[in-house]
Enzyme design. Structure first.
Site, short mmCIF file in Angstrom:
data_model
loop_
_atom_site.label_atom_id
_atom_site.label_comp_id
_atom_site.label_asym_id
_atom_site.label_seq_id
_atom_site.Cartn_x
_atom_site.Cartn_y
_atom_site.Cartn_z
N GLU A 134 9.66 -1.52 -4.84
CA GLU A 134 9.76 -1.09 -3.43
C GLU A 134 10.92 -1.70 -2.65
O GLU A 134 10.75 -2.12 -1.51
CB GLU A 134 8.43 -1.38 -2.73
CG GLU A 134 7.24 -0.73 -3.42
CD GLU A 134 5.89 -1.02 -2.76
OE1 GLU A 134 5.83 -1.88 -1.87
OE2 GLU A 134 4.90 -0.36 -3.14
N GLU A 242 1.34 4.61 -10.52
CA GLU A 242 0.17 4.25 -9.71
C GLU A 242 -0.42 5.53 -9.14
O GLU A 242 -0.38 5.78 -7.95
CB GLU A 242 0.57 3.30 -8.56
CG GLU A 242 1.29 2.05 -9.02
CD GLU A 242 1.65 1.09 -7.87
OE1 GLU A 242 1.13 1.25 -6.75
OE2 GLU A 242 2.46 0.18 -8.11
C1 HXH Z 1 1.49 -0.30 -4.09
N1 HXH Z 1 2.16 -0.24 -2.84
C2 HXH Z 1 1.83 -1.59 -4.84
O1 HXH Z 1 2.91 -1.36 -5.73
C3 HXH Z 1 0.66 -2.11 -5.66
O2 HXH Z 1 1.02 -3.35 -6.21
C4 HXH Z 1 -0.56 -2.28 -4.81
O3 HXH Z 1 -1.64 -2.78 -5.58
C5 HXH Z 1 -0.91 -1.00 -4.19
C6 HXH Z 1 0.06 -0.12 -3.87
C7 HXH Z 1 1.99 0.99 -2.08
C8 HXH Z 1 2.34 0.80 -0.65
C9 HXH Z 1 3.64 0.76 -0.25
C10 HXH Z 1 3.99 0.58 1.08
C11 HXH Z 1 3.02 0.41 2.03
C12 HXH Z 1 1.70 0.44 1.63
C13 HXH Z 1 1.38 0.64 0.31
O4 HXH Z 1 3.39 0.25 3.33
C14 HXH Z 1 3.11 1.20 4.22
C15 HXH Z 1 2.42 0.83 5.33
C16 HXH Z 1 2.09 1.79 6.26
C17 HXH Z 1 2.50 3.10 6.06
C18 HXH Z 1 3.18 3.47 4.93
C19 HXH Z 1 3.48 2.50 4.01
#
Ligand code: HXH
Length: 332
Positions: A134, A242
């Site tokens: 990310e 995922e």
């Molecule tokens: C994943 N991120 C991770 O890779 C994984 O390690 C974890 O267990 C779960 C999900 C997904 C994610 C990315 C950005 C994020 C939230 C989840 O941030 C945001 C917050 C608000 C709105 C949109 C994205």
């Protein structure tokens, strides 16, 4: 009483491994499902920097070792997740003893030591790593996400360095760049640019991980197809890392549903059928498909992005029974 269905991973044996994430909890709760239906495992949390390296001089390998042991016993492969990310880091990582931000060289040393220790330990047991997770910006103009201490302290070459360190620690491991919204055209093109830039510099990058955090309404199959083709054109492998299919639109705030509607379940079955058909079509570039959970009783989506919004995003239900989505994924 449990319905008999064919093994998911066996059905896909000639296409790609089918994985799920593992936590200490679901390794127990979903033990039978994991053994029967999945042949690839990813630690949901316990290989992340914070959990595995809580103090400068102390690692906690207990849970990661248990997963590796389970995988060996049951002949499952492991995707490593993740080495360098802006989240779930230990409090000490970016500061010195006086609480001031460390300099570039210090952080690079910490990164190298961490990657070396973790990747070498599991050399031969973990076949691929999400080296950087990310790092690309969603909608802001530049390629890289600005709010990352890695970027702020090291600079944009933190990504190349991470891949070089990982490659040095295990030259056989497949090294991935992994991200969400990776099929969204704007962000997708930035990921392409990032990977191209690494390749131009001769940095070992072997794949792009598409986090499939999708829902009933998004993304459309054409967008997924286009994305797979763009990444494939880089000459790298693609992993769907995922995958879950939320029954809610992302910003739906409703938290009152205690059961999914039958329309949701049917639409979800169609969506899963559609994306797996697509994955099969591209089985020459898609070399792993990993769900972010085995059954609906444990999924991070019960608390994201809306806390307490119960969700039903996976292929097995709350009672570990096959859902219509699973049947459709097995039907071809
Ligand atoms: C994943 N991120 C991770 O890779 C994984 O390690 C974890 O267990 C779960 C999900 C997904 C994610 C990315 C950005 C994020 C939230 C989840 O941030 C945001 C917050 C608000 C709105 C949109 C994205």
């Amino acid at each position: 009483m449990s319905m008999q269905v064919q093994s998911l991973y066996q059905k896909y044996e000639s296409y790609f491994p089918v994985g799920t994430c593992a936590s200490p909890r679901n390794l127990e709760m979903h033990r039978e499902l994991l053994i029967t239906h999945f042949n690839s495992l990813t630690a949901e949390n316990h290989m992340k920097f914070g959990p595995i390296h809580p103090e400068p001089d102390a690692y906690n390998f207990t849970l990661a070792d248990q997963l590796v042991e389970f995988a060996k016993q049951h002949n499952k492969r492991i995707r490593g997740h993740t080495l360098v990310w802006h989240n779930q880091n230990p409090p000490w990582l970016f500061i010195d003893g006086d609480g001031r931000p460390v300099d570039r060289d210090t952080l690079l040393k910490r990164m190298e030591e961490h990657i070396h220790t973790v990747v070498s330990r599991y050399r031969g047991s973990i076949y691929c790593w999400d080296v950087v997770n990310e790092a690309v910006a969603d909608s802001s103009p530049g390629v890289l996400r600005q709010r990352s201490p890695w970027l702020g302290i090291i600079g944009p070459d933190f990504i190349a360095k991470a891949f070089e360190f990982a490659h040095a620690a295990d030259p056989e491991a497949l090294l991935f760049y992994n991200d969400y919204n990776a099929v969204q055209p704007g962000k997708r093109d930035k990921i392409v640019q990032l990977v191209k830039g690494l390749q131009d510099k001769g940095i070992p990058v072997h794949g792009v991980g598409i986090q499939g955090h999708w829902n009933l309404y998004w993304p459309d199959a054409g967008e997924i197809r286009e994305t797979i083709e763009k990444y494939a054109a880089l000459g790298v492998q693609v992993h769907i890392t995922e995958l879950d299919m939320s029954v809610f639109a992302f910003d739906d705030r409703r938290t009152d549903l205690t059961e999914p509607t039958s329309e949701m379940i049917e639409k979800q079955a169609e969506r899963y059928e559609q994306v797996f058909a697509l994955f099969r079509e591209y089985a020459d570039v898609i070399t792993n498909v990993t769900l972010w959970g085995a059954a609906d009783d444990t999924t991070w989506l019960h608390n994201f992005p809306v806390r307490g919004r119960i969700n039903w995003p996976l292929l097995f239900d709350m009672n570990h029974q096959p859902k219509p989505a699973l049947e459709r994924v097995l039907q071809f």
